[in-house]
Design a protein around this motif. Structure first.
Motif, short mmCIF file in Angstrom:
data_model
loop_
_atom_site.label_atom_id
_atom_site.label_comp_id
_atom_site.label_asym_id
_atom_site.label_seq_id
_atom_site.Cartn_x
_atom_site.Cartn_y
_atom_site.Cartn_z
N LYS A 422 0.84 -1.22 0.00
CA LYS A 422 0.00 0.00 0.00
C LYS A 422 0.86 1.26 0.00
CE LYS A 422 -2.15 1.46 3.79
NZ LYS A 422 -3.12 1.52 4.89
N CYS A 423 0.57 2.15 -0.87
CA CYS A 423 1.26 3.44 -0.89
C CYS A 423 0.26 4.51 -1.36
CB CYS A 423 2.49 3.39 -1.80
SG CYS A 423 2.15 2.91 -3.49
N LYS A 424 0.69 5.74 -1.25
CA LYS A 424 -0.24 6.84 -1.53
C LYS A 424 0.22 7.63 -2.76
CE LYS A 424 -2.61 10.66 0.80
NZ LYS A 424 -2.71 11.41 2.07
N VAL A 425 -0.67 7.77 -3.69
CA VAL A 425 -0.38 8.59 -4.86
C VAL A 425 -0.74 10.03 -4.51
CG1 VAL A 425 -0.99 9.06 -7.27
CG2 VAL A 425 -0.76 6.69 -6.47
N THR A 426 0.27 10.88 -4.43
CA THR A 426 0.03 12.28 -4.03
C THR A 426 -0.11 13.20 -5.22
OG1 THR A 426 2.41 12.62 -3.83
CG2 THR A 426 1.24 11.95 -1.84
#
Ligand code: FES
Length: 464
Positions: A422-426
């Motif tokens: 899981k990671c965040k697309v900023t």
């Protein structure tokens, strides 16, 4: 594994067809490729284990006649030099506690992956390219999990830690945990384990998880378990646990393989047939021109002939009461899609349909570009927390791009089911094929699963 229904939301995860068909490992997150060298024979054990007792007094249902597996024959359907750094441990395991009263009063502590390593106590060759690894906890703790779940191993190869999720093929609440792993072409970790892991070696693990399990997935007492290839692993755990715990369960098991020599757990299924009248197995073998059905309850097997892939005809013939059952399905994505279509065409209530595939969410977009000769377009990937600013090919798998540029993302299942990536697309956007472990709020905030997302344009990413 890639699509699994949750009890509350039986939404199917988009599936991708891979070219390896039944030969593809369904439970390891490795990329597909041809089978390499044969698995090593099990090495000598330095540990002495007591024989575990069965989980429940189910032996009273044993059949008198010798069991036979049901066969459905038809066309349907580098070794790395590094060793583990952790020293070998020597200990012995006590008997498994099976009586309910004993469990109440003497229930052993549950294994904690964050504090206790796994120690290999047994290696068993299942087929020419698959092997079962039985582990014990270094503190002799008991393994609590839900049948169908997987464990994420941390494997150190050449001073680099790789995380991979493998389905558990044993039953819960035992002092042993069995993983059954199939070699896959270019499968770094699977092949390394097969070539290098010896009795007494220890491994770290991250966790046990997975929504595809017979505890959370509400099911009827009549079940149809369907698997192909190494997808049999979680399904076997479900079958064995239900047989041990639920005398009312009516379990039909359809397993598909290339041929008889590629049937994982062949002998184990035969043993279960001998012990449980409410358990029946059909094998659907790809490399055969006939359909042979051997009933476990008769010495006179009936033969018929059938060709082609797994089909509505085969399913309807074998399971006329299909709509009265709950289906648990695990295997390569192409096979699973075929079974899903059959169920839908049969007006099967998909609320009773649960599936999981560990086939890697391959970079189809990029592969399609390569196949078609299309010119690759570069886009920019930014990961400010790790000072990464790099060109990547449009259509690349985000997980691959992050790993290539040294971002310490963990890709354990590599199929959109474990949530470790899981990671965040900023900034920018990706195209995702799975959001299975994400909440609606996380999706709204821009979180994605890197293993199931492709880079569509310039992108900025944060790991948390
Ligand atoms: S690696 Fe498991 S969800 Fe991405």
């Amino acid at each position: 594994m890639s699509s699994s229904n949750t009890p509350s939301s039986p939404v199917l995860k988009p599936l991708k067809l891979n070219s390896s068909g039944l030969g593809q490992s369904a439970t390891s997150k490795e990329q597909p490729a041809p089978v390499s060298s044969k698995l090593q024979e099990p090495t000598l054990s330095t540990l002495k284990l007591s024989t575990p007792k069965p989980l429940s007094p189910k032996l009273s249902t044993s059949k008198l006649s010798p069991p036979k597996l049901n066969f459905t024959l038809g066309g349907s359907s580098s070794k790395n030099s590094s060793k583990l750094a952790t020293p070998k441990l020597n200990f012995s395991l006590g008997e498994t506690i099976t009586k309910p009263n004993d469990i109440k009063s003497l229930k052993p502590a549950a294994w904690s992956p964050s504090t206790t390593p796994l120690v290999l106590v047994k290696r068993e060759l299942e087929t020419h390219d698959s092997m079962s690894f039985t582990f014990a906890a270094a503190d002799q703790a008991q393994f609590d999990f839900k049948p169908g779940q997987f464990v994420t191993l941390a494997v150190n190869i050449d001073d680099k830690t790789h995380y991979r999720a493998y389905s558990i093929s044993s039953v819960p609440q035992q002092k042993q945990l069995r993983l059954t792993i199939k070699r896959v072409p270019d499968g770094l970790v699977s092949n390394w384990l097969a070539d290098n892991l010896s009795i007494g070696d220890s491994l770290s693990a991250l966790n046990i998880a997975g929504q595809f399990n017979s505890t959370d997935c509400t099911h009827k007492s009549k079940l149809l378990l369907i698997s192909a290839g190494c997808g049999i692993t979680p399904v076997m755990s479900i079958a064995k646990t239900l047989l041990a715990q639920d005398s009312d369960a009516d379990i039909e098991f359809l397993h598909c393989a290339r041929d008889k020599d590629n049937v994982i757990f062949h002998d184990e299924m035969q043993t279960l047939l001998a012990q449980h009248k409410n358990f029946n197995v059909q094998l659907l073998l790809e490399n055969s021109d006939g359909f042979a059905s051997f009933s476990a309850n008769t010495d006179n097997p009936s033969l018929s002939h059938q060709t082609g892939m797994v089909s509505s005809e085969v399913i309807q013939q074998l399971y006329p009461d299909l709509n009265q059952r709950t289906i648990f399905l695990c295997g390569p994505v192409g096979f699973m899609k075929a079974v899903e279509n059959i169920a839908q065409e049969s007006d099967f209530d998909m609320a009773n349909f649960f599936q999981e595939s560990f086939t890697p969410a391959a970079d189809n977009t990029q592969q399609e570009q390569i196949s078609s000769g299309a010119t690759a377009t570069s886009v920019m990937l930014h990961v400010p927390d790790f000072a990464v600013e790099a060109e990547v090919i449009q259509g690349s798998l985000l997980l691959d791009a992050l790993e290539k540029h040294g971002v310490p993302v963990i890709g354990a299942c590599r199929a959109g089911v474990c949530g470790s990536c899981k990671c965040k697309v900023t900034k920018g956007s990706v195209k995702s094929t799975s959001t299975e472990t994400l909440t609606a709020a996380e999706i709204e905030q821009g979180f994605v699963l890197a293993c199931s997302s492709t880079v569509e344009g310039d992108l900025a990413v944060a790991l948390s």
